[in-house]
Design a protein around this motif. Sequence first.
Motif, short mmCIF file in Angstrom:
data_model
loop_
_atom_site.label_atom_id
_atom_site.label_comp_id
_atom_site.label_asym_id
_atom_site.label_seq_id
_atom_site.Cartn_x
_atom_site.Cartn_y
_atom_site.Cartn_z
N CYS A 1 -3.48 -2.68 -7.46
CA CYS A 1 -3.29 -3.14 -6.09
C CYS A 1 -3.05 -4.64 -6.16
O CYS A 1 -3.97 -5.45 -6.15
CB CYS A 1 -4.56 -2.79 -5.31
SG CYS A 1 -4.70 -3.43 -3.66
N ALA B 1 -8.30 6.03 1.63
CA ALA B 1 -7.48 7.09 1.03
C ALA B 1 -7.78 7.26 -0.45
O ALA B 1 -7.94 8.39 -0.93
CB ALA B 1 -6.00 6.77 1.23
N VAL B 2 -7.87 6.16 -1.19
CA VAL B 2 -8.13 6.29 -2.63
C VAL B 2 -9.57 6.73 -2.87
O VAL B 2 -9.86 7.45 -3.83
CB VAL B 2 -7.82 4.98 -3.39
CG1 VAL B 2 -6.36 4.61 -3.25
CG2 VAL B 2 -8.69 3.83 -2.94
N GLU C 1 0.12 11.74 -3.18
CA GLU C 1 0.62 13.03 -2.73
C GLU C 1 1.59 13.66 -3.73
O GLU C 1 1.74 14.89 -3.76
CB GLU C 1 1.34 12.86 -1.38
CG GLU C 1 0.47 12.27 -0.29
CD GLU C 1 -0.77 13.10 0.00
OE1 GLU C 1 -0.66 14.35 -0.04
OE2 GLU C 1 -1.84 12.51 0.27
N ARG D 1 -9.76 10.41 -2.69
CA ARG D 1 -9.15 11.09 -3.84
C ARG D 1 -9.81 10.70 -5.16
O ARG D 1 -9.37 11.12 -6.22
CB ARG D 1 -7.65 10.76 -3.89
CG ARG D 1 -6.86 11.30 -2.72
CD ARG D 1 -6.67 12.79 -2.79
NE ARG D 1 -5.85 13.15 -3.94
CZ ARG D 1 -4.52 13.24 -3.91
NH1 ARG D 1 -3.87 13.00 -2.78
NH2 ARG D 1 -3.85 13.57 -4.99
N LEU E 1 -0.23 5.11 -1.52
CA LEU E 1 -0.51 6.25 -0.65
C LEU E 1 0.43 7.41 -0.96
O LEU E 1 0.02 8.58 -0.94
CB LEU E 1 -0.36 5.82 0.81
CG LEU E 1 -1.36 4.76 1.31
CD1 LEU E 1 -0.94 4.26 2.69
CD2 LEU E 1 -2.77 5.32 1.34
N LYS E 2 1.67 7.09 -1.28
CA LYS E 2 2.67 8.12 -1.56
C LYS E 2 2.43 8.81 -2.90
O LYS E 2 2.53 10.04 -3.01
CB LYS E 2 4.07 7.51 -1.52
CG LYS E 2 5.22 8.50 -1.66
CD LYS E 2 6.54 7.81 -1.39
CE LYS E 2 7.72 8.74 -1.66
NZ LYS E 2 7.64 10.00 -0.88
N PRO F 1 0.80 -1.24 0.00
CA PRO F 1 0.00 0.00 0.00
C PRO F 1 0.82 1.28 0.00
O PRO F 1 0.38 2.29 -0.55
CB PRO F 1 -0.81 -0.11 1.30
CG PRO F 1 -0.78 -1.55 1.68
CD PRO F 1 0.53 -2.07 1.18
N GLU G 1 -6.74 1.31 5.58
CA GLU G 1 -5.85 2.40 5.21
C GLU G 1 -5.95 2.79 3.74
O GLU G 1 -6.18 3.96 3.42
CB GLU G 1 -4.40 2.02 5.53
CG GLU G 1 -4.13 1.72 6.99
CD GLU G 1 -2.70 1.28 7.23
OE1 GLU G 1 -1.81 1.69 6.45
OE2 GLU G 1 -2.46 0.51 8.17
N LEU G 2 -5.78 1.81 2.86
CA LEU G 2 -5.67 2.13 1.44
C LEU G 2 -7.00 2.56 0.83
O LEU G 2 -7.09 3.60 0.17
CB LEU G 2 -5.11 0.93 0.68
CG LEU G 2 -4.94 1.12 -0.83
CD1 LEU G 2 -3.95 2.25 -1.12
CD2 LEU G 2 -4.47 -0.17 -1.49
#
Length: 223
Positions: free
Chosen positions: A87, A106-107, A78, A110, A74-75, A70, A102-103
């Motif tokens: 994935c 976040a996606v 940004e 965005r 995530l990086k 992941p 977590e993943l």
Amino acid sequence: MRRSIEDSLQRLGVDSLDIAFVHDISPDFAFFPNGWEEQYETARKGAFPALSKMRDEGIIRALGIGVNTPLPILKVMEDADPDVCLCARQYSLMDHASAVNELLPAVRKRNISLVIGSSLNAGFISGSPRYNYGKENFKIPAEAIEKRGRLRAVAARYGVDLRTAALQFSAAADVAVALVVGAGSAHQIEEDWNSLQAKIPNSFWDDLKSEGLIEASASLPTL
């Protein structure tokens, strides 16, 4: 990067590509001479901006990365503007806690999509003597064998094919747009298609959750 994409277009005989992935800039990739961070930084400065420009020009329709862990996904959110990421080893019945907690949030935030790979953990869920990929994938962790046994027990109670359940689980995530499922024949492709059409009772998924085999917040297929 542009030359590579243009060469691909010429070989394929098409005017554009649907997706261009930058592959394996991830901590688990052991073949970079100076570590994955250096390669990631090279992509951040070169490949990502170049792909964004080619997307603006219509040469590609989407860009992203294809990785097993992941952290790079995530990086990259940004450092660049990906549309979809592969994935490759983070969302299966066997292993999905990190992705769910977590993943995926976040996606989702965005508005980035995921192509889900390794739904079957390199065939492990179907009974293959390997778990995921790599030179030592025959060294299967005891906890993976134990979890597969528990999954099989629930599947047997319902008369459900565990492989079918695994494919449907990976496809059920709201951010998932496609699965990458290895196949060695047209027959296996047909089996994959049939698995995605099969009816699995909601109570099967409820039992998996109640037994702690699926994360409580994971998306589930529904009839």
